[in-house]
Design an enzyme around this catalytic site. Sequence first.
Site, PDB file in Angstrom:
ATOM      1  N   ASP A 142       0.735  -1.306  -0.012  1.00 63.96           N
ATOM      2  CA  ASP A 142       0.018  -0.061   0.162  1.00 63.96           C
ATOM      3  C   ASP A 142       0.719   1.332  -0.031  1.00 63.96           C
ATOM      4  O   ASP A 142       0.664   2.338   0.702  1.00 63.96           O
ATOM      5  CB  ASP A 142      -0.960   0.164   1.063  1.00 63.96           C
ATOM      6  CG  ASP A 142      -1.925  -1.123   1.212  1.00 63.96           C
ATOM      7  OD1 ASP A 142      -1.801  -2.012   0.240  1.00 63.96           O
ATOM      8  OD2 ASP A 142      -2.870  -1.265   1.879  1.00 63.96           O
TER       9      ASP A 142
ATOM     10  N   ASP B 116      -4.647  -0.964  -1.557  1.00 62.71           N
ATOM     11  CA  ASP B 116      -5.960  -0.893  -1.159  1.00 62.71           C
ATOM     12  C   ASP B 116      -6.747  -0.173  -2.259  1.00 62.71           C
ATOM     13  O   ASP B 116      -6.598   0.765  -2.923  1.00 62.71           O
ATOM     14  CB  ASP B 116      -5.682   0.405   0.136  1.00 62.71           C
ATOM     15  CG  ASP B 116      -6.448  -0.003   1.313  1.00 62.71           C
ATOM     16  OD1 ASP B 116      -6.984  -1.410   1.448  1.00 62.71           O
ATOM     17  OD2 ASP B 116      -6.821   0.837   2.103  1.00 62.71           O
TER      18      ASP B 116
ATOM     19  N   HIS C 213     -10.561   0.448  -2.754  1.00 62.49           N
ATOM     20  CA  HIS C 213     -11.909   0.414  -1.999  1.00 62.49           C
ATOM     21  C   HIS C 213     -12.980   0.882  -3.007  1.00 62.49           C
ATOM     22  O   HIS C 213     -12.889   1.957  -3.819  1.00 62.49           O
ATOM     23  CB  HIS C 213     -12.054   1.118  -1.045  1.00 62.49           C
ATOM     24  CG  HIS C 213     -11.076   0.669   0.312  1.00 62.49           C
ATOM     25  ND1 HIS C 213     -11.188  -0.449   0.661  1.00 62.49           N
ATOM     26  CD2 HIS C 213     -10.123   1.472   1.010  1.00 62.49           C
ATOM     27  CE1 HIS C 213     -10.027  -0.469   1.817  1.00 62.49           C
ATOM     28  NE2 HIS C 213      -9.574   0.690   1.942  1.00 62.49           N
TER      29      HIS C 213
ATOM     30  N   HIS D 261     -10.589   6.814   1.472  1.00 57.27           N
ATOM     31  CA  HIS D 261      -9.111   6.856   0.980  1.00 57.27           C
ATOM     32  C   HIS D 261      -8.949   5.444  -0.182  1.00 57.27           C
ATOM     33  O   HIS D 261      -9.810   4.780  -0.168  1.00 57.27           O
ATOM     34  CB  HIS D 261      -8.052   6.445   1.999  1.00 57.27           C
ATOM     35  CG  HIS D 261      -8.253   5.359   2.679  1.00 57.27           C
ATOM     36  ND1 HIS D 261      -9.357   5.156   3.762  1.00 57.27           N
ATOM     37  CD2 HIS D 261      -7.914   4.104   2.588  1.00 57.27           C
ATOM     38  CE1 HIS D 261      -9.268   3.777   4.166  1.00 57.27           C
ATOM     39  NE2 HIS D 261      -8.508   3.114   3.330  1.00 57.27           N
TER      40      HIS D 261
ATOM     41  N   LYS E  81      -6.901  -5.322  -3.101  1.00 56.31           N
ATOM     42  CA  LYS E  81      -7.506  -5.652  -1.837  1.00 56.31           C
ATOM     43  C   LYS E  81      -8.465  -4.703  -1.053  1.00 56.31           C
ATOM     44  O   LYS E  81      -8.522  -3.449  -1.655  1.00 56.31           O
ATOM     45  CB  LYS E  81      -6.577  -6.040  -0.793  1.00 56.31           C
ATOM     46  CG  LYS E  81      -5.616  -5.008  -0.276  1.00 56.31           C
ATOM     47  CD  LYS E  81      -4.541  -5.190   0.744  1.00 56.31           C
ATOM     48  CE  LYS E  81      -3.644  -4.345   1.387  1.00 56.31           C
ATOM     49  NZ  LYS E  81      -4.663  -3.215   1.908  1.00 56.31           N
TER      50      LYS E  81
ATOM     51  N   CYS F 105      -2.118  -2.728   7.357  1.00 54.96           N
ATOM     52  CA  CYS F 105      -2.005  -3.766   6.547  1.00 54.96           C
ATOM     53  C   CYS F 105      -0.567  -4.279   6.541  1.00 54.96           C
ATOM     54  O   CYS F 105      -0.592  -5.725   6.081  1.00 54.96           O
ATOM     55  CB  CYS F 105      -2.337  -3.028   5.040  1.00 54.96           C
ATOM     56  SG  CYS F 105      -3.941  -2.587   4.967  1.00 54.96           S
TER      57      CYS F 105
HETATM   58  C1  VGL Z   1      -4.634   0.728   5.834  1.00 59.67           C
HETATM   59  C2  VGL Z   1      -6.038   1.859   7.118  1.00 59.67           C
HETATM   60  C3  VGL Z   1      -7.228   1.861   6.450  1.00 59.67           C
HETATM   61  C4  VGL Z   1      -3.415  -0.008   5.518  1.00 59.67           C
HETATM   62  C5  VGL Z   1      -5.660   0.581   4.920  1.00 59.67           C
HETATM   63  O1  VGL Z   1      -3.039   0.019   4.345  1.00 59.67           O
HETATM   64  O2  VGL Z   1      -2.580  -0.282   6.531  1.00 59.67           O
HETATM   65  N1  VGL Z   1      -4.985   1.371   6.955  1.00 59.67           N
HETATM   66  N2  VGL Z   1      -6.917   0.892   5.326  1.00 59.67           N
HETATM   67 ZN    ZN Z   2      -8.337   0.982   3.408  1.00 57.06          ZN
END
Ligand code: VGL
Ligand code: ZN
Length: 180
Positions: free
Chosen positions: A9, A47, A49, A62, A87, A128
């Site tokens: 990420d 990430d 979403h 985000h 993911k 993550c």
């Molecule tokens: C993450 C918070 C929300 C991460 C992803 O990549 O660690 N943290 N979504």
């Molecule tokens: Zn996230």
Amino acid sequence: MKKALLIVDVQNDFCPGGSLGVKDGDKVVEVINGLMDKFDLVISSQDWHPEETVHFEKWPVHCVAGTSGAEFHPSLNSNNIDLRLKKGTDNKDDGYSAFEATNINFGEYLNNNRVTTLYICGLTTDYCVKESALDSISKGIHTYVVTDAIAAVNAKQGDDKEALNEMYKSGCILVESKDI
Ligand code: VGL
Ligand code: ZN
């Protein structure tokens, strides 16, 4: 027996200025670029979403799929990436771990490619990175966490230390990039 680097990420929204920017999130990029050459395979996660998800009840919006916030940090040397995992694509769960990627079965990919050792770096230490590392251990993979190539949300002070401790206690090896 292969050794892979998992870059978790390293996306604009997790870097300073992003909607969930974490302190020093951008500092990991140079360290990670310097590591890529040392591995048989380089794998990234993103990430990714949907616009509406239960995940956004806990977090600011985000890394919505296809937006600039979901792109890699512009300095990440993405030409070297062999596989890109997506993911957090489901609207009913967080999908923190790279092993929850929905575009490919990551565990199967590692088995098929004879990857027995995984070095994990990226964002964020306390979510993550941690969840990916714990899943990796539970699959019997030799799992290393690169401690100078990660950065934490630290919603509560000390969450980073606690996450590292949990990873260590679960069997992860904590390593600095200079020792790889
Ligand atoms: C993450 C918070 C929300 C991460 C992803 O990549 O660690 N943290 N979504
Ligand atoms: Zn996230």
